[in-house]
Design a protein around this motif. Sequence first.
Motif, PDB file in Angstrom:
ATOM      1  N   GLY A   1       0.639  -1.175  -0.050  1.00 22.98           N
ATOM      2  CA  GLY A   1      -0.002   0.171   0.006  1.00 22.98           C
ATOM      3  C   GLY A   1       0.944   1.324   0.019  1.00 22.98           C
ATOM      4  N   LEU A   2       0.565   2.314  -0.775  1.00 25.62           N
ATOM      5  CA  LEU A   2       1.338   3.377  -0.896  1.00 25.62           C
ATOM      6  C   LEU A   2       0.554   4.437  -1.464  1.00 25.62           C
ATOM      7  N   LEU A   3       0.979   5.725  -1.306  1.00 25.37           N
ATOM      8  CA  LEU A   3       0.539   6.836  -2.173  1.00 25.37           C
ATOM      9  C   LEU A   3       0.837   7.011  -3.640  1.00 25.37           C
ATOM     10  N   ALA A   4      -0.104   7.382  -4.185  1.00 28.12           N
ATOM     11  CA  ALA A   4       0.028   7.130  -6.023  1.00 28.12           C
ATOM     12  C   ALA A   4       1.171   8.014  -6.173  1.00 28.12           C
ATOM     13  N   SER A   5       1.479   9.100  -5.502  1.00 28.36           N
ATOM     14  CA  SER A   5       2.548  10.090  -5.749  1.00 28.36           C
ATOM     15  C   SER A   5       3.766   9.547  -5.528  1.00 28.36           C
ATOM     16  N   PHE A   6       3.917   8.677  -4.358  1.00 24.54           N
ATOM     17  CA  PHE A   6       5.382   8.017  -4.340  1.00 24.54           C
ATOM     18  C   PHE A   6       5.459   6.719  -5.270  1.00 24.54           C
TER      19      PHE A   6
ATOM     20  N   ILE B   1      -4.980   7.194  -1.228  1.00 31.34           N
ATOM     21  CA  ILE B   1      -4.639   8.122  -0.409  1.00 31.34           C
ATOM     22  C   ILE B   1      -5.179   7.771   0.781  1.00 31.34           C
ATOM     23  N   ALA B   2      -6.200   6.860   1.073  1.00 30.89           N
ATOM     24  CA  ALA B   2      -6.201   6.229   2.412  1.00 30.89           C
ATOM     25  C   ALA B   2      -5.440   5.303   2.806  1.00 30.89           C
TER      26      ALA B   2
ATOM     27  N   ALA C   1      -2.197  22.371  -1.711  1.00 26.16           N
ATOM     28  CA  ALA C   1      -1.811  21.287  -0.492  1.00 26.16           C
ATOM     29  C   ALA C   1      -2.601  19.987  -0.995  1.00 26.16           C
ATOM     30  N   SER C   2      -2.042  18.938  -0.706  1.00 26.89           N
ATOM     31  CA  SER C   2      -2.680  17.594  -0.893  1.00 26.89           C
ATOM     32  C   SER C   2      -3.609  17.091   0.190  1.00 26.89           C
ATOM     33  N   HIS C   3      -4.574  16.276   0.077  1.00 25.79           N
ATOM     34  CA  HIS C   3      -5.299  15.767   0.908  1.00 25.79           C
ATOM     35  C   HIS C   3      -4.496  15.074   2.051  1.00 25.79           C
ATOM     36  N   ALA C   4      -4.804  15.179   3.221  1.00 26.93           N
ATOM     37  CA  ALA C   4      -4.175  14.639   4.508  1.00 26.93           C
ATOM     38  C   ALA C   4      -5.334  14.410   5.556  1.00 26.93           C
TER      39      ALA C   4
END
Length: 306
Positions: A102-107, A134-135, A196-199
């Motif tokens: 599992g990971l962020l799409a950006s990474f 993102i979750a 800012a990205s969602h967090a």
Amino acid sequence: MRSKRSLPPLVSLRAFEAAARRLSFSQAGQELFVSQSAVSHHIQKLEEDLGVALFERRARAVALTQAGQAYYAQIHAAFELLRQGTEQIRAPAGARTPLTVGLLASFGTRWLAPRLAAFSAAHPGIDLQLRPDIALADVAGGEVDVAIRYGRGAWPGVDAQLVMPERLSVVCVPALIAGPDRPRKPQDLLRYPFLASHARHPFEWDAWARRFGLELDQAQTVHLHDYNIVVEAALAGQGMAMGRHRLIAQQLASGALVPALPGAVLDDPGIGWWLVTPRGTLSETASAFRAWLMEAAIHDPMDGTH
């Protein structure tokens, strides 16, 4: 007796699932071997059939609406069951051992993807399956085998090992700060939108602002779904982004993005990318991935300039 409405066409559901997972119609089209316009057409038909908007269309990106996020969670889970069932029935002799990350799409797109060939060469017996979201994936519950998360590392019920710290600075396109009125102190940045990205627990802008004495109360913040969209918006000249140097090394090296305030760099050893694993003994496959990931991080330049 009323008959139940039939399900939407499978091709539309596949297009939606791929586009929602990648947050890109064009990348979804590449995955499904169809054109971007075909993906857009299928999603439009699906929205008409459901009677709700699933995506927010923007100039250079798309984002899921609230309804789209809820629908994606259900559709993605259904497709995962189909994929798993298909993999199990195919299962050739001597099949590779799967490892779900599992990971962020950006990474995944900006750091891990360029290194996947090296991992496959080093570990041909491991079938690395990336699950971008993102979750936060449930590592302890077995939703994924391991996860790569961004933050400060204090997640309950799991073990977290720092893979590499992140370097943060406010970045933008050169044209945005050209001329005599370029920002010279942190307060000058308030003239521009902050991207800012969602967090669930935003901390990047807060941490940077505390370090350099900037009050964020009057900042105009544009909240975007994913850090990939933040980078694209910054490249389009839409405002100031918090640059994660690990992920934007290429843009920094090429000069496509530049520091808005040279020298105002936050190096906080507690903020970075962490490998999150279940508590207890790791499987041989997960241990191999951890060793490779830590080695790859050691050789990663922070900002692409050395």
